[in-house]
Write a protein that holds these residues in place. Structure first.
Motif, PDB file in Angstrom:
ATOM      1  N   GLY A  73      -7.254 -10.423  22.737  1.00 21.28           N
ATOM      2  CA  GLY A  73      -6.508 -10.375  24.053  1.00 21.28           C
ATOM      3  C   GLY A  73      -7.335  -9.516  25.011  1.00 21.28           C
ATOM      4  N   HIS A  74      -7.765  -8.195  24.372  1.00 22.30           N
ATOM      5  CA  HIS A  74      -8.439  -7.382  25.278  1.00 22.30           C
ATOM      6  C   HIS A  74      -9.934  -8.177  25.698  1.00 22.30           C
ATOM      7  N   LEU A  75     -10.356  -8.722  24.587  1.00 22.58           N
ATOM      8  CA  LEU A  75     -11.918  -9.365  25.149  1.00 22.58           C
ATOM      9  C   LEU A  75     -11.699 -10.344  26.065  1.00 22.58           C
ATOM     10  N   GLU A  76     -10.680 -11.333  26.055  1.00 26.57           N
ATOM     11  CA  GLU A  76     -10.539 -12.246  26.684  1.00 26.57           C
ATOM     12  C   GLU A  76     -10.301 -11.697  28.121  1.00 26.57           C
ATOM     13  N   SER A  77      -9.361 -11.012  28.429  1.00 26.33           N
ATOM     14  CA  SER A  77      -8.867 -10.418  29.737  1.00 26.33           C
ATOM     15  C   SER A  77     -10.199  -9.604  30.218  1.00 26.33           C
ATOM     16  N   HIS A  78     -10.974  -8.807  29.632  1.00 31.86           N
ATOM     17  CA  HIS A  78     -12.169  -8.393  30.095  1.00 31.86           C
ATOM     18  C   HIS A  78     -13.351  -9.274  30.611  1.00 31.86           C
ATOM     19  N   TYR A  79     -13.235 -10.494  29.907  1.00 30.63           N
ATOM     20  CA  TYR A  79     -14.316 -11.389  30.298  1.00 30.63           C
ATOM     21  C   TYR A  79     -13.879 -12.427  31.265  1.00 30.63           C
ATOM     22  N   SER A  80     -12.518 -12.458  31.350  1.00 37.81           N
ATOM     23  CA  SER A  80     -11.687 -13.261  32.615  1.00 37.81           C
ATOM     24  C   SER A  80     -12.162 -12.643  33.887  1.00 37.81           C
ATOM     25  N   THR A  81     -11.778 -11.136  34.013  1.00 35.17           N
ATOM     26  CA  THR A  81     -12.117 -10.479  34.986  1.00 35.17           C
ATOM     27  C   THR A  81     -13.548 -10.482  35.633  1.00 35.17           C
ATOM     28  N   ILE A  82     -14.392 -10.449  34.612  1.00 32.47           N
ATOM     29  CA  ILE A  82     -15.824 -10.443  35.243  1.00 32.47           C
ATOM     30  C   ILE A  82     -16.261 -11.983  35.410  1.00 32.47           C
ATOM     31  N   ILE A  83     -15.842 -12.974  34.971  1.00 31.80           N
ATOM     32  CA  ILE A  83     -16.232 -14.510  35.264  1.00 31.80           C
ATOM     33  C   ILE A  83     -15.444 -14.847  36.606  1.00 31.80           C
ATOM     34  N   ALA A  84     -14.179 -14.200  36.716  1.00 31.98           N
ATOM     35  CA  ALA A  84     -13.574 -14.467  38.052  1.00 31.98           C
ATOM     36  C   ALA A  84     -14.181 -13.796  39.334  1.00 31.98           C
TER      37      ALA A  84
END
Length: 308
Positions: A73-84
């Protein structure tokens, strides 16, 4: 239990001790290193049956799955912010380190779906979509280009992050809907979908998973398909296992166990259709059709799939 399995369990328990002592499970060098070691330890094909582990190791496995879920969950949230943060987020999905795995898993699931469905689904529900809904995005952009995807997650922040990813894409923003709901609170709405996906980490243990499956069996449309992610062999230290015997209300069609870097097994099942059966005491009543008992688990196609 042979020597290889003893060594595997010893290594998994050692990694559990290290992971459980971490101050945080958010992405950083130490966290990334330990989880990479864990995945590489559990990835090779193994005949180990996690249901036959000692009580102590079973407890460690249960805790480890929850830790993996939190870290994911932390990993996906981290990369979702970067990609967005990019002008065209969907052109930068490959920044996520496991993007290629999702491409392979989505293709595998699409092929399985195609083998068991004569019609292209108009509406699909994905339960547990998270802040980086890669399965929905990949299916919507590469395989099911006219299908509408309804993504369910209990976390409003996850849905907010996911919405940001697709908001700049005119087509996808019309075909991706996000619902902040506990799926156990969704009833008749489930009848809208021809296919329902259940993410691997929705239902962290057998009891939780079975409650959700029973709920889906009650409210999904008759004949609709359920796609579940499971785990096989040592990979069951990373994700919960779906026991096909627990899929009451569904006819299990196939079980696939990849042997490459795609970790999750895939189970596809069909909600039993409803038919009219004569009743001696009163008028016809609607009952669930179930095949004869000798057409049960022996008829399930269970394949080990190794991608080249």
């Amino acid at each position: 239990m042979d020597c290889k399995e003893d060594l595997l369990i010893e290594e998994v328990c050692k990694l559990y001790d290290q992971i459980s002592s971490l101050d945080t499970l958010k992405p950083c060098e130490n966290v990334n290193t330990l989880f990479t070691k864990l995945v590489l330890t559990c990835m090779p094909p193994s005949p180990i049956d996690v249901t036959k582990l000692t009580t102590k190791v079973q407890e460690i496995r249960s805790k480890l799955i929850r830790l993996c879920g939190e870290a994911e969950g932390h990993l996906e949230s981290h990369y979702s912010t970067i990609i967005a943060s990019y002008i065209n987020p969907l052109n930068n999905l490959n920044i996520f380190p496991y993007y290629s795995n999702y491409l392979k898993l989505s293709l595998l699931e699409f092929n399985i779906l195609t083998n068991h469905s004569t019609n292209v689904p108009k509406k699909i529900a994905f339960i547990g979509s998270g802040p980086l809904p890669l399965t929905s995005i990949v299916l919507a952009t590469k395989h099911l280009k006219n299908t509408i995807f309804h993504n369910y997650d209990i976390d409003p922040l996850a849905n907010s992050k996911a919405s940001c990813l697709i908001s700049s894409d005119l087509d996808l923003s019309k075909r991706m809907v996000f619902h902040t709901n506990d799926i156990m609170d969704v009833s008749n709405g489930l009848k809208e979908y021809e296919v329902v996906y259940l993410a691997a980490l929705v239902g962290m243990n057998v009891e939780e998973k079975n409650r959700i499956i029973d709920h889906l069996a009650k409210y999904m449309a008759p004949g609709a398909l359920l796609m579940l992610r499971s785990a096989h062999g040592a990979r069951a230290f990373l994700y919960p296992v779906v026991d096909t015997n627990d899929l009451g209300g569904f006819e299990v069609l196939s079980v696939f166990h990849p042997m490459d870097e795609v970790i999750n097994s895939v189970v596809i099942a069909r909600k039993y259709p409803m038919v009219l059966l004569p009743n001696k005491c009163c008028s016809d009543e609607v009952q669930a059709f179930k095949p004869l008992s000798n057409h049960g688990n022996n008829m399930i196609e269970e394949l080990v799939v190794e991608e080249n």
